[in-house]
Scaffold this motif. Structure first.
Motif, short mmCIF file in Angstrom:
data_model
loop_
_atom_site.label_atom_id
_atom_site.label_comp_id
_atom_site.label_asym_id
_atom_site.label_seq_id
_atom_site.Cartn_x
_atom_site.Cartn_y
_atom_site.Cartn_z
N LYS A 1 0.47 -0.97 -0.07
CA LYS A 1 -0.17 0.37 -0.03
C LYS A 1 1.01 1.06 -0.31
CE LYS A 1 -3.68 2.32 1.86
NZ LYS A 1 -4.93 2.03 3.01
N CYS B 1 -2.67 1.56 -2.52
CA CYS B 1 -3.56 0.64 -2.79
C CYS B 1 -2.60 -0.62 -2.12
CB CYS B 1 -4.54 0.68 -4.60
SG CYS B 1 -3.97 -0.32 -5.23
N THR B 2 -3.99 -1.01 -1.77
CA THR B 2 -4.07 -2.47 -1.30
C THR B 2 -3.68 -3.91 -2.28
OG1 THR B 2 -6.66 -3.50 -1.23
CG2 THR B 2 -4.98 -2.83 0.88
#
Length: 422
Positions: A402, A407-408
């Motif tokens: 992340k 973002c994941t």
């Protein structure tokens, strides 16, 4: 450890009595021989190791004192214990001169003999331990010296050691009588053909074996030209050689010496492994500083790397390749530094200077870029990918991803899916 004892006495009863009545084994000794005269003991010592001699002073041909003189003059480590029927000061005085450890009067009592040999055993044990420690330290020093020389020339050939001040600072540590401005030097490679019998499934192991063998052979061929194995590249061993003579001849003499040394190496490789090695890429220079200047000119003609204005040196290229091959393992900076033959501190500083990132940052980037590749492939579960790229903790992998991608991993995969579905 059982020490070897000679019993020397021209009186058979005394000689045999000393050998049979004393429990030598419990004292830590083995009676290696029972001899009649000092000349027999000298003859024995010329072919066999002797730790202690228990001898009568007066004998027919060579006396105990003459035997002690032989041991003393010859620099033998053998301990001398003299037996005498006389309390003569002259005998005792000479015994002290020849460093005799004990002077016993006949008839010798068993408790006294046992006490003396217990003392001698303690002395021998102490000297043995000190010698082993000294040899261990010497071996470590030799290993460190070899490593320092290897690192010095590896950095020279890679172009990472070029400042004269740093070269002068490090020269005393490699203990070679060379002058950076006048000692002829060269680099060359020994090419080793591969065969199925020589570890086809483990080329790295085979390279390591070859490297050690060549280093051992050259260790015995170091005068007056010193040759230092530097690194392994595919099927080649890279070496450096320097002429350490006080007065130097033209470069062709160094070339001749390198070829003569190589003939010895080639013969031993053939004898051990049955393969034909070749000498290639021989590059001569009148001095170390000349070689550095030549490398600098060659580097200036190379195109800049895509990651910055400065092209990566061979050392950094090799380090990056190692990281990219081993990213999924639990590798440390020390592992990479050892792979490129640099100290961890120096490698860390050099890597940062060359790439603009430290080792951890680069390793993390390599791993996360690989994670992005895996996320494009639906057969891999998101939670599996962290372990596949070297992270044991899935939570830690998600956190790093992340930070890097914004973002994941799951969100990244969903974005890829959405983009492909449009």
């Amino acid at each position: 450890m059982s020490y070897r004892l000679l019993i020397v006495d021209d009186e058979e009863d005394i000689r045999e009595g000393l050998a049979e009545l004393v429990d030598w084994e419990s004292l830590g000794f083995t009676v290696a021989a029972r001899l009649v005269d000092g000349r027999d003991a000298i003859s024995y010592m010329q072919s066999d190791r002797v730790d202690v001699i228990l001898t009568d002073i007066k004998m027919t041909f060579v006396s105990g004192l003459e035997l002690a003189k032989y041991v003393y003059d010859g620099g033998h480590d053998t301990k001398m214990i003299l037996l005498s029927g006389y309390k003569e000061f002259e005998f005792a005085q000479q015994a002290v001169h020849y460093q005799v450890v004990h002077y016993l009067l006949k008839p010798t009592r068993l408790p006294e003999l046992v006490r003396v040999f217990k003392e001698v055993k303690l002395q021998l044990d102490k000297e043995k331990n000190e010698k082993e420690q000294m040899l261990s330290i010497q071996s470590q020093n030799e290993e460190m010296l070899s490593l320092l020389r290897r690192q010095f020339f590896a950095e020279l050939l890679a172009g990472t050691l070029k400042e004269r001040q740093e070269i002068d600072r490090r020269l005393p540590f490699i203990d070679l009588p060379l002058d950076p401005d006048s000692s002829p030097c060269c680099s060359f490679c020994i090419q080793l053909p591969r065969s199925k019998e020589l570890a086809p499934e483990h080329p790295e192991q085979a390279n390591s074996q070859f490297f050690r063998l060549i280093a051992q052979i050259y260790e015995k061929e170091q005068n007056p030209v010193h040759t230092i194995p530097v690194s392994v590249e595919d099927d080649m061993i890279v070496l450096a050689a320097v002429d350490c003579r006080a007065s130097h001849s033209p470069d062709w003499t160094l070339k001749e010496a390198v070829h003569l040394q190589f003939e010895t190496v080639k013969g031993r490789i053939r004898a051990i492994w049955g393969i034909e090695a070749r000498l290639t890429r021989l590059t001569l220079a009148p001095s170390i500083m000349t070689m550095i200047a030549k490398q600098a000119r060659e580097d200036s003609r190379q195109p800049a790397s895509s990651e910055g204005d400065t092209p990566d040196t061979l050392v950094i290229q090799k380090a990056k390749a190692y990281i990219q091959n081993m990213y999924d393992k639990d590798i440390l900076l020390e592992d990479v530094a050892e792979h490129v033959y640099l100290s961890p501190v120096y490698f860390s500083r050099l890597f940062k200077k060359q790439t603009g990132r430290n080792f951890t940052e680069y390793l993390t980037e390599v791993r996360l870029m690989k994670a992005m590749e895996y996320l494009r492939q639906p057969q891999y579960k998101v939670y599996e990918i962290g372990a596949m790229i070297g992270y044991k903790s899935t939570k830690y992998f998600f956190k790093l991803f992340k930070q890097y991608a914004g973002c994941t991993p799951s969100e990244y995969r969903n974005k890829l899916h959405d983009a492909s579905g449009r």
